[in-house]
Design an enzyme around this catalytic site. Sequence first.
Site, PDB file in Angstrom:
ATOM      1  N   THR A 134     -15.007  35.122 -17.918  1.00  0.00           N
ATOM      2  CA  THR A 134     -14.806  34.408 -16.651  1.00  0.00           C
ATOM      3  C   THR A 134     -14.703  32.895 -16.848  1.00  0.00           C
ATOM      4  O   THR A 134     -15.425  32.304 -17.661  1.00  0.00           O
ATOM      5  CB  THR A 134     -15.985  34.733 -15.711  1.00  0.00           C
ATOM      6  N   SER A 140     -11.852  37.604 -11.092  1.00  0.00           N
ATOM      7  CA  SER A 140     -11.226  38.920 -10.911  1.00  0.00           C
ATOM      8  C   SER A 140      -9.870  38.973 -11.623  1.00  0.00           C
ATOM      9  O   SER A 140      -9.502  39.989 -12.197  1.00  0.00           O
ATOM     10  CB  SER A 140     -11.000  39.194  -9.425  1.00  0.00           C
ATOM     11  N   ILE A 165     -21.772  33.081 -17.776  1.00  0.00           N
ATOM     12  CA  ILE A 165     -21.854  33.912 -18.983  1.00  0.00           C
ATOM     13  C   ILE A 165     -23.300  34.346 -19.253  1.00  0.00           C
ATOM     14  O   ILE A 165     -24.186  33.517 -19.521  1.00  0.00           O
ATOM     15  CB  ILE A 165     -21.255  33.157 -20.206  1.00  0.00           C
ATOM     16  N   GLU A 252     -18.675  49.617 -19.550  1.00  0.00           N
ATOM     17  CA  GLU A 252     -19.354  48.490 -18.901  1.00  0.00           C
ATOM     18  C   GLU A 252     -19.672  48.858 -17.446  1.00  0.00           C
ATOM     19  O   GLU A 252     -20.748  48.560 -16.929  1.00  0.00           O
ATOM     20  CB  GLU A 252     -18.461  47.256 -18.964  1.00  0.00           C
ATOM     21  N   ARG A 278     -50.570  52.072   3.029  1.00  0.00           N
ATOM     22  CA  ARG A 278     -50.641  51.075   4.109  1.00  0.00           C
ATOM     23  C   ARG A 278     -50.843  51.774   5.461  1.00  0.00           C
ATOM     24  O   ARG A 278     -50.163  52.770   5.737  1.00  0.00           O
ATOM     25  CB  ARG A 278     -49.333  50.283   4.110  1.00  0.00           C
ATOM     26  N   GLY A 349     -42.591  45.744   5.220  1.00  0.00           N
ATOM     27  CA  GLY A 349     -42.869  44.700   6.199  1.00  0.00           C
ATOM     28  C   GLY A 349     -42.836  43.327   5.549  1.00  0.00           C
ATOM     29  O   GLY A 349     -42.056  43.101   4.610  1.00  0.00           O
ATOM     30  N   GLY A 350     -43.686  42.411   6.010  1.00  0.00           N
ATOM     31  CA  GLY A 350     -43.698  41.031   5.494  1.00  0.00           C
ATOM     32  C   GLY A 350     -43.999  40.962   4.007  1.00  0.00           C
ATOM     33  O   GLY A 350     -43.511  40.076   3.296  1.00  0.00           O
TER      34      GLY A 350
HETATM   35  C1  LIG Z   1     -25.080  36.954 -12.687  1.00  0.00           C
HETATM   36  C2  LIG Z   1     -23.670  37.055 -13.199  1.00  0.00           C
HETATM   37  C3  LIG Z   1     -23.460  37.403 -14.520  1.00  0.00           C
HETATM   38  C4  LIG Z   1     -22.155  37.449 -15.026  1.00  0.00           C
HETATM   39  N1  LIG Z   1     -21.965  37.698 -16.361  1.00  0.00           N
HETATM   40  C5  LIG Z   1     -20.718  37.535 -16.875  1.00  0.00           C
HETATM   41  C6  LIG Z   1     -20.518  37.598 -18.288  1.00  0.00           C
HETATM   42  O1  LIG Z   1     -21.436  37.852 -19.076  1.00  0.00           O
HETATM   43  N2  LIG Z   1     -19.282  37.377 -18.772  1.00  0.00           N
HETATM   44  C7  LIG Z   1     -18.220  37.112 -17.952  1.00  0.00           C
HETATM   45  O2  LIG Z   1     -17.137  36.912 -18.459  1.00  0.00           O
HETATM   46  N3  LIG Z   1     -18.378  37.046 -16.613  1.00  0.00           N
HETATM   47  C8  LIG Z   1     -19.600  37.255 -16.057  1.00  0.00           C
HETATM   48  N4  LIG Z   1     -19.774  37.161 -14.703  1.00  0.00           N
HETATM   49  C9  LIG Z   1     -18.635  36.883 -13.865  1.00  0.00           C
HETATM   50  C10 LIG Z   1     -18.206  38.042 -12.965  1.00  0.00           C
HETATM   51  O3  LIG Z   1     -17.644  39.066 -13.722  1.00  0.00           O
HETATM   52  C11 LIG Z   1     -17.257  37.464 -11.899  1.00  0.00           C
HETATM   53  O4  LIG Z   1     -18.059  36.681 -11.034  1.00  0.00           O
HETATM   54  C12 LIG Z   1     -16.514  38.524 -11.137  1.00  0.00           C
HETATM   55  O5  LIG Z   1     -15.590  39.180 -11.963  1.00  0.00           O
HETATM   56  C13 LIG Z   1     -15.781  37.954  -9.917  1.00  0.00           C
HETATM   57  O6  LIG Z   1     -15.016  36.853 -10.256  1.00  0.00           O
HETATM   58  P1  LIG Z   1     -15.166  35.498  -9.381  1.00  0.00           P
HETATM   59  O7  LIG Z   1     -16.606  35.174  -9.305  1.00  0.00           O
HETATM   60  O8  LIG Z   1     -14.249  34.491  -9.921  1.00  0.00           O
HETATM   61  O9  LIG Z   1     -14.704  35.911  -7.915  1.00  0.00           O
HETATM   62  P2  LIG Z   1     -13.213  35.918  -7.357  1.00  0.00           P
HETATM   63  O10 LIG Z   1     -12.312  36.592  -8.312  1.00  0.00           O
HETATM   64  O11 LIG Z   1     -12.863  34.535  -6.921  1.00  0.00           O
HETATM   65  O12 LIG Z   1     -13.377  36.836  -6.065  1.00  0.00           O
HETATM   66  C14 LIG Z   1     -13.847  36.335  -4.803  1.00  0.00           C
HETATM   67  C15 LIG Z   1     -13.722  37.468  -3.764  1.00  0.00           C
HETATM   68  O13 LIG Z   1     -12.346  37.832  -3.632  1.00  0.00           O
HETATM   69  C16 LIG Z   1     -12.204  39.207  -3.845  1.00  0.00           C
HETATM   70  N5  LIG Z   1     -10.917  39.495  -4.493  1.00  0.00           N
HETATM   71  C17 LIG Z   1     -10.392  38.932  -5.618  1.00  0.00           C
HETATM   72  N6  LIG Z   1      -9.204  39.486  -5.889  1.00  0.00           N
HETATM   73  C18 LIG Z   1      -8.975  40.417  -4.946  1.00  0.00           C
HETATM   74  C19 LIG Z   1      -7.916  41.329  -4.680  1.00  0.00           C
HETATM   75  N7  LIG Z   1      -6.840  41.421  -5.485  1.00  0.00           N
HETATM   76  N8  LIG Z   1      -7.995  42.130  -3.594  1.00  0.00           N
HETATM   77  C20 LIG Z   1      -9.073  42.065  -2.775  1.00  0.00           C
HETATM   78  N9  LIG Z   1     -10.118  41.232  -2.977  1.00  0.00           N
HETATM   79  C21 LIG Z   1     -10.051  40.416  -4.035  1.00  0.00           C
HETATM   80  C22 LIG Z   1     -13.364  39.599  -4.758  1.00  0.00           C
HETATM   81  O14 LIG Z   1     -13.644  40.978  -4.679  1.00  0.00           O
HETATM   82  C23 LIG Z   1     -14.461  38.721  -4.186  1.00  0.00           C
HETATM   83  O15 LIG Z   1     -15.021  39.347  -3.049  1.00  0.00           O
HETATM   84  C24 LIG Z   1     -21.058  37.176 -14.165  1.00  0.00           C
HETATM   85  C25 LIG Z   1     -21.287  36.875 -12.826  1.00  0.00           C
HETATM   86  C26 LIG Z   1     -22.571  36.796 -12.344  1.00  0.00           C
HETATM   87  C27 LIG Z   1     -22.758  36.419 -10.904  1.00  0.00           C
END
Ligand SMILES: Cc1cc2nc3c(=O)[nH]c(=O)nc-3n(C[C@H](O)[C@H](O)[C@H](O)COP(=O)(O)OP(=O)(O)OC[C@H]3O[C@@H](n4cnc5c(N)ncnc54)[C@H](O)[C@@H]3O)c2cc1C
Length: 387
Positions: A134, A140, A165, A252, A278, A349-350
């Site tokens: 990412t 995505s 990451i 994965e 409780r 609850g709380g």
């Molecule tokens: C705690 C955590 C750990 C992570 N660990 C890793 C890691 O180890 N390595 C790594 O590479 N990444 C990692 N990630 C990244 C993660 O895989 C991405 O956050 C995820 O793939 C979504 O990408 P984005 O955050 O850019 O969201 P975006 O791609 O910007 O998406 C935003 C919204 O738009 C929607 N959307 C996007 N495209 C479409 C479409 N074509 N149709 C409909 N809806 C769509 C999505 O579903 C989402 O709701 C991690 C993320 C988190 C939060």
Amino acid sequence: MPVLNVERPAFMAEEELNIFEDAAGRFFEEHASPEATARWRENGVVDRDMWTRAGQAGLLGLSIPEEYGGAGGDYRHEVILMEQLAAKGVDGFGISLHNAIVAPYILHYGAEEQRRRWLPRICTGELVTAIAMTEPGAGSDLQGVKTTAVRDGDDYVINGQKTFITNGQTANLIAVVVKTDPAQGARGTSMIFVETDNAPGFERGRNLHKLGQSAQDTSELFFNDVRVPAANLLGGDEGQGFFQLMGQLPQERLNIAVGGIGAIEAALALTIDYVKQRTAFGKKLIDFQNTQFKLAECKTEATVARVFVNHCIEQHLKGKLDAATASMAKYWVSDLENKIIDECLQLFGGYGYMDEYPISRMYRDSRVQRIYGGTNEIMKILISRTL
Ligand SMILES: Cc1cc2nc3c(=O)[nH]c(=O)nc-3n(C[C@H](O)[C@H](O)[C@H](O)COP(=O)(O)OP(=O)(O)OC[C@H]3O[C@@H](n4cnc5c(N)ncnc54)[C@H](O)[C@@H]3O)c2cc1C
């Protein structure tokens, strides 16, 4: 007593697996006590020596063959480890990413020299791994990755930025998704491993503050003219990165479903215990019909999920788990995990809102399951392609 009335499937019912389960459970009880995990959450990172200890206990490289220093097990061992992490409340320790996401890339696609160079040290914990796909502008839509690797003699020179990451502050072997030919989309994508202990130009950015999984060092990474030997290109051929990613994503996604059902079972066990103790209006909470009906619904849905996850594990062990079914497991179980943990928290609850009650942490930790590993919306796109 198990919380669901689902028998362990035959493929998991082996004495050796029971022994392993006990050993893994004891390891976490000893080394990931509530005090230790609270400290990790406070620090935003799991102690580095936890990795070495896990290596000494034989918990790293569970499904890596013995000839590469692994335990010679299979995906069932990874499943048990993930279940034990959930059962013992060990959040944020990125061991399953290390074991069941990054190491398999090297095992399945790495050249023999790469396997011998990295896998033994992955299994001892000398190398902690991460996978950096990412970027700020590409989540995505991975084809939009901007990080480049340009061949220069016997090296690649990497430039770019990654974010979110997992294991980002700790990892010293990072699988970086790069463009080796920016003019092309998928076919211009490659995966290059960076050993960060001696990599001028590599910098770790912020250890990001998050809603949950506070012990996990999810971070930004920066690559400024980082030179790595060309021999670090996974598999040796450029342009294979996307296909390598596609090949491993079903596992994965299944990992997320396995972690999800583990969390559901743990939440139900905690909640059933709580509502039996409780009291309100002179009765135990369990004696209210609403509590009974809510937990009956949760248990029913959890049972359906457990049976489906077991089916997916069995298919995966046979090498038959397709991308769409893995996506179904990832999206449906993670949605259910959020729903059930929310219902469970309500019954506290709380107290359910208080940090000292594990259900509040589980509520926060579970939210990301619908986001990472491909968002649940992306899972539905993959499933719809099979309609
Ligand atoms: C705690 C955590 C750990 C992570 N660990 C890793 C890691 O180890 N390595 C790594 O590479 N990444 C990692 N990630 C990244 C993660 O895989 C991405 O956050 C995820 O793939 C979504 O990408 P984005 O955050 O850019 O969201 P975006 O791609 O910007 O998406 C935003 C919204 O738009 C929607 N959307 C996007 N495209 C479409 C479409 N074509 N149709 C409909 N809806 C769509 C999505 O579903 C989402 O709701 C991690 C993320 C988190 C939060």
